[in-house]
Design an enzyme around this catalytic site. Structure first.
Site, PDB file in Angstrom:
ATOM      1  N   ASP A  25       0.856  -1.181   0.000  1.00  0.00           N
ATOM      2  CA  ASP A  25       0.000   0.000   0.000  1.00  0.00           C
ATOM      3  C   ASP A  25       0.897   1.237   0.000  1.00  0.00           C
ATOM      4  OD1 ASP A  25      -3.247   0.260   0.900  1.00  0.00           O
ATOM      5  OD2 ASP A  25      -2.046   2.092   1.054  1.00  0.00           O
ATOM      6  N   ASP A  54       3.880   2.556  -4.304  1.00  0.00           N
ATOM      7  CA  ASP A  54       2.826   2.939  -5.248  1.00  0.00           C
ATOM      8  C   ASP A  54       2.756   1.853  -6.305  1.00  0.00           C
ATOM      9  OD1 ASP A  54       1.265   3.973  -7.331  1.00  0.00           O
ATOM     10  OD2 ASP A  54       1.969   6.018  -7.005  1.00  0.00           O
ATOM     11  N   GLY A  84      -6.490   1.201  -5.719  1.00  0.00           N
ATOM     12  CA  GLY A  84      -7.074   2.072  -6.731  1.00  0.00           C
ATOM     13  C   GLY A  84      -8.034   3.073  -6.134  1.00  0.00           C
ATOM     14  N   ASN A 108     -19.292  -3.718  -9.627  1.00  0.00           N
ATOM     15  CA  ASN A 108     -20.604  -3.744 -10.277  1.00  0.00           C
ATOM     16  C   ASN A 108     -20.765  -2.572 -11.231  1.00  0.00           C
ATOM     17  OD1 ASN A 108     -22.693  -1.616  -8.730  1.00  0.00           O
ATOM     18  ND2 ASN A 108     -21.006  -2.278  -7.433  1.00  0.00           N
ATOM     19  N   HIS A 109     -19.939  -1.525 -11.071  1.00  0.00           N
ATOM     20  CA  HIS A 109     -20.058  -0.351 -11.934  1.00  0.00           C
ATOM     21  C   HIS A 109     -19.515  -0.609 -13.341  1.00  0.00           C
ATOM     22  CE1 HIS A 109     -21.702   1.868  -8.653  1.00  0.00           C
ATOM     23  NE2 HIS A 109     -20.675   1.524  -7.899  1.00  0.00           N
ATOM     24  N   TYR A 117     -15.039   5.601 -13.527  1.00  0.00           N
ATOM     25  CA  TYR A 117     -14.616   4.535 -12.623  1.00  0.00           C
ATOM     26  C   TYR A 117     -14.997   3.181 -13.220  1.00  0.00           C
ATOM     27  CZ  TYR A 117     -14.759   1.601  -8.376  1.00  0.00           C
ATOM     28  OH  TYR A 117     -14.598   0.597  -7.455  1.00  0.00           O
ATOM     29  N   SER A 136     -21.823  -3.891  -2.741  1.00  0.00           N
ATOM     30  CA  SER A 136     -21.720  -2.914  -1.650  1.00  0.00           C
ATOM     31  C   SER A 136     -21.026  -3.567  -0.462  1.00  0.00           C
ATOM     32  CB  SER A 136     -23.114  -2.432  -1.247  1.00  0.00           C
ATOM     33  OG  SER A 136     -23.820  -1.944  -2.368  1.00  0.00           O
ATOM     34  N   ARG A 196     -31.412  -0.462  -1.816  1.00  0.00           N
ATOM     35  CA  ARG A 196     -30.611  -1.098  -2.866  1.00  0.00           C
ATOM     36  C   ARG A 196     -29.599  -2.058  -2.256  1.00  0.00           C
ATOM     37  NH1 ARG A 196     -25.545   0.235  -5.063  1.00  0.00           N
ATOM     38  NH2 ARG A 196     -25.174  -0.658  -7.140  1.00  0.00           N
TER      39      ARG A 196
END
Length: 266
Positions: A31, A47, A75, A114-115, A138, A167, A176
């Protein structure tokens, strides 16, 4: 299994580092943030888009027993400019894949979203066969990263599993969320299954719990051995109705598919 977790200081990363360790994995964290107390030489402050630094991590692990797999979580976790999203999600994935090829690491588990299909209208069952329909930059970056995984799976026979996460929260917070929730425990079960499944090749699965109101096909995940145990319905009586619920239920990506997230590419 010796596993490198990128984005290990993030919300999903902290859960997975602990959970995978409990399941017998030998976990190393990476990280940009410094190591939490107690990690010592099992942590790399790097990075993940820095090619030389990432290669040095793989080389170091190679000298101390090697590496079996990468779990890539690092990310930007929200909407940003197209350039920033592509750098954060696609360049980082390419950096890791090149290091994997160079150092003989054969498996990656990727935190997609899911996006990647967020503009898909709600239906009774969303399969992994639907075309990519990102709802934001995204989401575009997640689609591109999935494509990159597919390329390296074909070129280099890397096993690559993309997890289209819903989620991820301690408990669902909206109506949702009763469909899209991924519990902490199920997240660990899912990633563990993706790490140990025999010869998955290139695979995409939906990262959600076994929700009564779920509309995502859990079949591909179960094929890999992911058996979710939790159900958002246990929290249903605690979640009040809101004016936004109907709009958020219209598309897979919920609020990300609304005009609130519209912006120019430059």
């Amino acid at each position: 299994m010796r596993t490198l977790v990128t984005g290990a200081a993030g919300s999903i990363g902290t859960v997975l580092v602990s959970g995978l360790t409990d399941r017998g994995h030998d976990v190393f964290g990476l990280d940009r943030s410094t190591a939490p107390d107690g990690y010592g030489d099992r942590w790399y402050t790097v990075d993940v888009t820095d090619t030389d630094a990432v290669d040095a991590v793989f080389a170091d692990l190679g000298r101390s027993g090697g590496l079996d797999a990468v779990v890539h979580l690092a990310g930007i976790p929200d909407e940003a400019s197209l350039t920033d999203e592509l750098h954060s999600h696609v360049v980082s994935t390419a950096t890791l894949l090149d290091a994997m090829v160079a150092h003989g690491v054969g498996r990656i588990v990727y935190a997609s979203s899911n996006h990647a299909v967020g503009r898909t209208p709600r239906s009774e069952l969303l399969t992994t066969d639907v075309r990519p329909r990102p709802d934001t930059f995204y989401g575009v970056a997640k689609v591109a990263a999935e494509a990159l995984l597919s390329l390296y799976a074909d070129r280099h026979a890397i096993d690559a599993v993309a997890l289209r996460i819903g989620s991820f929260l301690p408990q669902p917070e909206t109506r949702r969320g009763l469909s899209t929730w991924l519990s902490h425990d199920d997240a660990v079960r899912m990633v563990h299954a993706a790490l140990v499944a025999p010869d998955p090749g290139y695979a995409v699965i939906y990262g959600v719990s076994d929700n009564t109101r779920g509309w995502w096909d859990l079949g591909p995940g179960r094929t890999l051995g992911y058996e979710p145990q939790d159900d958002a319905e246990a929290f249903a009586d605690r979640i009040p109705e809101r004016d936004e619920d109907d709009v958020e239920a219209g598309h897979v990506g919920g609020p990300f598919a609304t005009e609130r997230y519209h912006r120019p590419a430059r």
